[in-house]
Design a protein around this motif. Sequence first.
Motif, PDB file in Angstrom:
ATOM      1  N   UNK A  26      -4.008  -9.271  -7.248  1.00 42.05           N
ATOM      2  CA  UNK A  26      -5.092  -8.855  -5.915  1.00 42.05           C
ATOM      3  C   UNK A  26      -5.127 -10.132  -4.443  1.00 42.05           C
ATOM      4  N   UNK A  27      -4.363 -10.644  -4.296  1.00 40.08           N
ATOM      5  CA  UNK A  27      -4.445 -11.364  -3.251  1.00 40.08           C
ATOM      6  C   UNK A  27      -3.480 -10.449  -2.545  1.00 40.08           C
ATOM      7  N   UNK A  28      -2.180 -10.344  -3.164  1.00 39.67           N
ATOM      8  CA  UNK A  28      -1.281  -9.619  -2.448  1.00 39.67           C
ATOM      9  C   UNK A  28      -1.836  -8.029  -1.653  1.00 39.67           C
ATOM     10  N   UNK A  29      -2.027  -7.020  -3.001  1.00 44.25           N
ATOM     11  CA  UNK A  29      -3.226  -6.495  -2.610  1.00 44.25           C
ATOM     12  C   UNK A  29      -3.775  -5.852  -1.194  1.00 44.25           C
ATOM     13  N   UNK A  30      -5.040  -7.335  -1.043  1.00 40.04           N
ATOM     14  CA  UNK A  30      -5.977  -7.598   0.197  1.00 40.04           C
ATOM     15  C   UNK A  30      -4.938  -7.673   0.802  1.00 40.04           C
ATOM     16  N   UNK A  65      -4.088   7.928  -1.475  1.00 40.08           N
ATOM     17  CA  UNK A  65      -5.472   6.626  -1.064  1.00 40.08           C
ATOM     18  C   UNK A  65      -5.198   5.622  -0.532  1.00 40.08           C
ATOM     19  N   UNK A  66      -5.189   4.948   0.949  1.00 40.99           N
ATOM     20  CA  UNK A  66      -4.673   3.624   0.872  1.00 40.99           C
ATOM     21  C   UNK A  66      -4.455   2.408   0.696  1.00 40.99           C
ATOM     22  N   UNK A  67      -6.084   2.442  -0.149  1.00 42.83           N
ATOM     23  CA  UNK A  67      -6.620   1.488  -0.877  1.00 42.83           C
ATOM     24  C   UNK A  67      -6.667   1.444  -1.947  1.00 42.83           C
ATOM     25  N   UNK A  68      -5.969   1.951  -3.066  1.00 39.83           N
ATOM     26  CA  UNK A  68      -5.721   1.963  -3.887  1.00 39.83           C
ATOM     27  C   UNK A  68      -4.426   1.900  -3.948  1.00 39.83           C
ATOM     28  N   UNK A  69      -4.106   1.223  -3.279  1.00 39.15           N
ATOM     29  CA  UNK A  69      -2.230   0.001  -3.488  1.00 39.15           C
ATOM     30  C   UNK A  69      -2.471  -0.591  -4.710  1.00 39.15           C
ATOM     31  N   UNK A  70      -1.312  -0.841  -5.712  1.00 36.91           N
ATOM     32  CA  UNK A  70      -1.280  -2.095  -6.539  1.00 36.91           C
ATOM     33  C   UNK A  70      -0.125  -2.778  -6.327  1.00 36.91           C
ATOM     34  N   UNK A  71       0.026  -4.261  -6.375  1.00 40.30           N
ATOM     35  CA  UNK A  71       1.553  -4.682  -6.465  1.00 40.30           C
ATOM     36  C   UNK A  71       0.899  -5.754  -7.922  1.00 40.30           C
ATOM     37  N   UNK A  72      -0.347  -5.523  -8.851  1.00 39.06           N
ATOM     38  CA  UNK A  72      -0.605  -6.265  -9.449  1.00 39.06           C
ATOM     39  C   UNK A  72      -0.886  -8.013  -9.391  1.00 39.06           C
TER      40      UNK A  72
END
Length: 192
Positions: A83-87, A74-81
């Motif tokens: 929030x602004x970068x993930x958005x 699920x592409x919206x589950x990406x997590x790079x620690x």
Amino acid sequence: MMRTILSVVGAATLLTAAPLAAEPWKLDKDHVHVTFTVDNIGFSTTQGQFRDFDAEIDFDPENIEAASVTFTLKSDSVDTNSKSRDNHVKSKEFLDVKNFPEIVFRSTKVRLVDDRTAEITGEMSMKGVTQEEVFTAHLVRIGPSPFNAEDTIAGFYVEGELDRTDYGVSYGVPAIGAKVPIRIDIQMNPES
């Protein structure tokens, strides 16, 4: 060694005239991690993961090349620690998760390289583009659970590398790396 270890699991198949087909296995999602890294302007490496995923796996320990897998992120589950970068990664400049909610890999061929390694070729679909990719699966261990000998567990780690520009994800290149190494640590069990 893999064939020696696995022969205990599948000894019955040696007595039959026709080989058994690969059977469904399921992910133990509490012990699966999908991680990636990206070079960040030559000064650091950004690490990330996908937290929501699933897989359809057919697997025969005695006939590795009969295995097949469809792995869906699920592409919206990406997590790079961050929030602004993930958005930003979820935006149209990167994954465009509103229009492309899934990243899917479907295997087309599995080739045994040695007793503990297999090469998995398949079609990766991301952001409306499908490309052939090759990943390498490494056996960690297969055998009975130490907590319940009736439960069989298989553990693998899978490695590969994508060029994100092949999928129309070219924001920031070359300052932000185009090559994205991927690692998936997998633990799975037979469905039956």
